[in-house]
Write a protein that holds these residues in place. Structure first.
Motif, mmCIF file in Angstrom:
data_model
loop_
_atom_site.group_PDB
_atom_site.id
_atom_site.type_symbol
_atom_site.label_atom_id
_atom_site.label_comp_id
_atom_site.label_asym_id
_atom_site.label_seq_id
_atom_site.Cartn_x
_atom_site.Cartn_y
_atom_site.Cartn_z
ATOM 1 N N VAL A 79 1.238 -1.074 0.051
ATOM 2 C CA VAL A 79 0.017 0.700 -0.432
ATOM 3 C C VAL A 79 0.429 1.255 -0.495
ATOM 4 O O VAL A 79 1.536 1.016 0.933
ATOM 5 C CB VAL A 79 -1.501 0.180 1.554
ATOM 6 N N PRO A 80 0.944 2.062 -1.310
ATOM 7 C CA PRO A 80 1.994 2.676 -0.955
ATOM 8 C C PRO A 80 1.148 4.189 -1.124
ATOM 9 O O PRO A 80 -0.106 4.093 -0.700
ATOM 10 C CB PRO A 80 2.475 3.071 -3.007
ATOM 11 N N PRO A 81 2.008 5.370 -0.764
ATOM 12 C CA PRO A 81 1.730 6.532 -0.716
ATOM 13 C C PRO A 81 1.127 7.392 -1.290
ATOM 14 O O PRO A 81 1.240 6.418 -2.952
ATOM 15 C CB PRO A 81 2.828 7.437 -0.361
ATOM 16 N N GLU A 82 0.157 8.329 -1.993
ATOM 17 C CA GLU A 82 -1.015 7.792 -3.336
ATOM 18 C C GLU A 82 0.240 8.772 -3.837
ATOM 19 O O GLU A 82 1.259 9.678 -2.972
ATOM 20 C CB GLU A 82 -1.525 9.079 -2.721
ATOM 21 N N THR A 83 0.268 9.124 -4.752
ATOM 22 C CA THR A 83 1.690 9.641 -5.908
ATOM 23 C C THR A 83 1.165 10.473 -6.956
ATOM 24 O O THR A 83 -0.017 10.745 -7.401
ATOM 25 C CB THR A 83 2.599 8.724 -6.798
ATOM 26 N N VAL A 84 2.014 11.465 -6.966
ATOM 27 C CA VAL A 84 1.444 12.425 -8.239
ATOM 28 C C VAL A 84 0.806 12.100 -9.323
ATOM 29 O O VAL A 84 0.325 12.409 -9.936
ATOM 30 C CB VAL A 84 3.347 13.377 -8.087
ATOM 31 N N THR A 85 2.050 11.045 -10.601
ATOM 32 C CA THR A 85 1.973 10.732 -11.804
ATOM 33 C C THR A 85 0.907 9.591 -11.313
ATOM 34 O O THR A 85 0.581 8.314 -10.777
ATOM 35 C CB THR A 85 2.633 10.392 -12.392
ATOM 36 N N TYR A 110 6.738 21.249 1.676
ATOM 37 C CA TYR A 110 5.906 20.816 0.442
ATOM 38 C C TYR A 110 4.565 19.968 0.691
ATOM 39 O O TYR A 110 4.705 19.298 1.825
ATOM 40 C CB TYR A 110 7.024 19.806 -0.373
ATOM 41 N N GLU A 111 3.694 20.632 -0.228
ATOM 42 C CA GLU A 111 2.704 19.782 0.783
ATOM 43 C C GLU A 111 1.573 19.227 -0.240
ATOM 44 O O GLU A 111 -0.122 18.900 -0.290
ATOM 45 C CB GLU A 111 1.500 20.799 1.335
ATOM 46 N N GLY A 112 2.282 18.954 -1.700
ATOM 47 C CA GLY A 112 1.762 17.914 -2.644
ATOM 48 C C GLY A 112 1.717 16.032 -2.026
ATOM 49 O O GLY A 112 2.439 15.648 -0.900
ATOM 50 N N THR A 122 3.620 21.072 -11.126
ATOM 51 C CA THR A 122 3.235 22.440 -11.070
ATOM 52 C C THR A 122 4.855 22.317 -10.793
ATOM 53 O O THR A 122 5.726 21.725 -10.645
ATOM 54 C CB THR A 122 2.596 22.830 -9.798
ATOM 55 N N GLN A 123 5.436 23.507 -10.739
ATOM 56 C CA GLN A 123 6.331 23.700 -10.256
ATOM 57 C C GLN A 123 6.883 23.541 -9.063
ATOM 58 O O GLN A 123 7.985 23.464 -8.468
ATOM 59 C CB GLN A 123 6.623 25.964 -9.833
ATOM 60 N N GLU A 124 5.859 24.000 -7.837
ATOM 61 C CA GLU A 124 6.274 22.730 -6.685
ATOM 62 C C GLU A 124 6.771 21.806 -6.837
ATOM 63 O O GLU A 124 7.621 21.263 -6.066
ATOM 64 C CB GLU A 124 4.899 22.995 -5.911
ATOM 65 N N GLU A 125 6.658 20.550 -7.471
ATOM 66 C CA GLU A 125 6.560 19.724 -7.321
ATOM 67 C C GLU A 125 7.798 19.246 -8.448
ATOM 68 O O GLU A 125 8.381 18.438 -7.696
ATOM 69 C CB GLU A 125 4.925 18.724 -8.386
#
Length: 500
Positions: free
Chosen positions: A132-138, A211-213, A227-230
């Motif tokens: 069960v991984p963390p939710e990812t950006v991609t 970082y809150e992403g 995003t630039q933050e990512e």
């Protein structure tokens, strides 16, 4: 005489303090630069991982004839040649591509080898139940190497559990056990700082940021959509892993100091390629033009015979030069099929060994640089053909060639470097997309970031001539000239410097 090659994967030149980076924590790379010759014009050859390692073994380019694949039966292998001539060669690595279909004949060329498990998607620990991984950006399907990576991470709780830490522990054990012996070569090779950029927390704490992403330490090989933050976050995740590499580099330097090894031990610190961290709106490598973030690599060499330290070298060099350099260091003749050059005089006095260097990936641009200009020659037609693989070992990274592909293969007459052996000529079904392969010319002295291609007919004509000369020396197949819209030239005899 002894030699240590300390090889990092995906080591970004522009992220290291000896090459001008002022925000990453890399004190041991600065320390290394004070003890070695630092090469300012080192370029990759064949991309990516295993093609680059084939060059390290064979001292010749891979990408004009072959995609990702193993050492061939006709290949000269530097560690195997050392072994045959009484030099003990040992490999310690956590680079999992060595034990896949497309890399399985590399590590067996050494006198002995130690393989450390658990990097990236290495099929290491067996879990039937999904992690069960963390939710990812991609969005990535939880399957294959991505599923396995989250299983492997469960076994990296403490720093000493990480594959890099285990790799260096094994390499340092070999050095301590054998430092009093003569005539040995150690290749100490870690997969880091290759993605995923997973490092112990103490290295991440070197780069505090808000970082809150979503969880993001493994960019996909594609254009940037984040995003630039990512983007900023993943660059800092890379930097944390880089600082871990720096710390373990320091352990090797400490042992060399402690055991007095600088007097009789060559040290090479190198990489296979760099990585795009959002520059040019791209992530990673392989699927885009090879800008200098990928192609212009760091290289540090200490030669105890010359004792050149704290010096910069501007001569144009490549990874194909390391096999001839190591062979000559141990007094072994360089095989005629090696097109790389011994760097002894380059290390000592910056003696040039080539006017131009080519680099690329099979089916991509064929790139050429003279140190000032980078010329990226793309295909002449939109189908990026004709294109063939030449091999007696029809395997890819993690698979064998399909039977349907092999049905359309035929025997091709020997190349000079195949030592009289005919090879399979296998058509490549699909080339790389043409949108990424337009021909471009950059003046990297005036535009070091390669932001704008230039139009300069005289410079392009000169670079095109150099490109064709090197392709001829490398015995490029006839269809490569057709694919690139070039005239085929006769092979030019290879000129070696005196130390070769």
């Amino acid at each position: 005489m002894k030699a240590v090659m300390l090889m990092f994967d995906t080591l970004n030149r522009r992220m290291l303090s000896p090459y001008g980076c002022d925000w990453t924590h890399t004190p041991n790379f600065r320390r290394l630069a004070e003890r070695t010759a630092v090469f300012d014009q080192a370029y990759v050859g064949s991309m990516p991982c295993m093609p680059a390692r084939r060059e390290l073994h064979t001292g010749r380019h891979n990408f004009l004839h072959r995609s990702w694949g193993p050492i061939e039966p006709f290949d000269d292998s530097m560690p195997e040649l050392l072994k045959r001539h009484g030099v003990y060669s040992h490999l310690v690595t956590d680079h999992q591509h060595y034990w896949e279909d497309g890399g399985a004949t590399y590590h067996t060329r050494y006198s002995s080898f130690e393989l450390i498990r658990g990097q990236e998607g290495d099929p290491w620990k067996g879990h039937v139940k999904d992690p069960v991984p963390p939710e990812t950006v991609t969005t990535r399907p939880l399957q294959g190497m991505f599923r396995q990576d989250w299983i492997n991470r469960q076994y990296c709780r403490q720093e000493e559990d990480f594959p890099q830490a285990k790799t260096f522990a094994a390499g340092l054990e070999f050095i301590r056990r054998n430092h009093g012996e003569d005539r040995w070569f150690l290749q100490l090779e870690t997969f880091d700082p290759h993605e995923p950029f997973h490092a112990p927390e103490k290295y991440r704490e070197l780069y505090p940021h808000t970082y809150e992403g979503k969880h993001f330490d493994w960019p996909m090989y594609r254009r940037v959509t984040e995003t630039q933050e990512e983007i900023d976050h993943v660059r800092l995740e890379y930097a944390a892993l880089l600082s871990m590499c720096d710390a373990y580099l320091g352990k090797v330097l400490d042992v060399m100091d402690e055991l007095g090894m600088w007097e009789d031990t060559m040290l090479i610190v190198n990489t296979d390629h760099g990585f795009l961290l959002g520059e040019h709106d791209w992530w990673a490598k392989s699927n885009m033009p090879f800008y200098n973030e990928i192609a212009h690599m760091p290289l540090f060499i200490w030669d105890p015979r010359t004792q050149a330290s704290g010096v910069r070298r501007s001569s144009l060099v490549q990874n194909v030069d390391l096999a001839p350099t190591l062979l000559r260091y141990f007094g072994i003749e360089v095989p005629p099929d090696m097109t790389g050059h011994c760097l002894q005089q380059t290390i000592a006095q910056d003696v040039p060994v080539r006017e131009a260097a080519i680099f690329g990936i099979h089916g991509g641009h064929v790139n050429c640089t003279d140190g000032r200009y980078v010329y990226m020659r793309g295909p002449a037609s939109s189908d990026n053909r004709p294109l063939y693989n030449y091999t007696l070992m029809p395997t890819r990274m993690r698979s064998r060639f399909e039977v349907a592909e092999l049905r359309s293969s035929q025997l091709h007459e020997p190349f000079a470097f195949t030592k009289g052996v005919p090879v399979l000529q296998i058509p490549v079904a699909h080339g790389k997309p043409i949108d990424d392969l337009r021909t471009m010319l950059f003046d990297v002295e005036q535009d070091p970031q390669q932001l704008e291609p230039i139009t300069d007919p005289d410079a392009e004509e000169r670079m095109l001539k150099l490109l064709q000369e090197v392709m001829a020396r490398e015995e490029a197949p006839a269809e490569q000239y057709i694919r690139l819209g070039l005239e085929q030239h006769a092979a030019v005899p290879l000129a070696r410097n005196e130390s070769e």
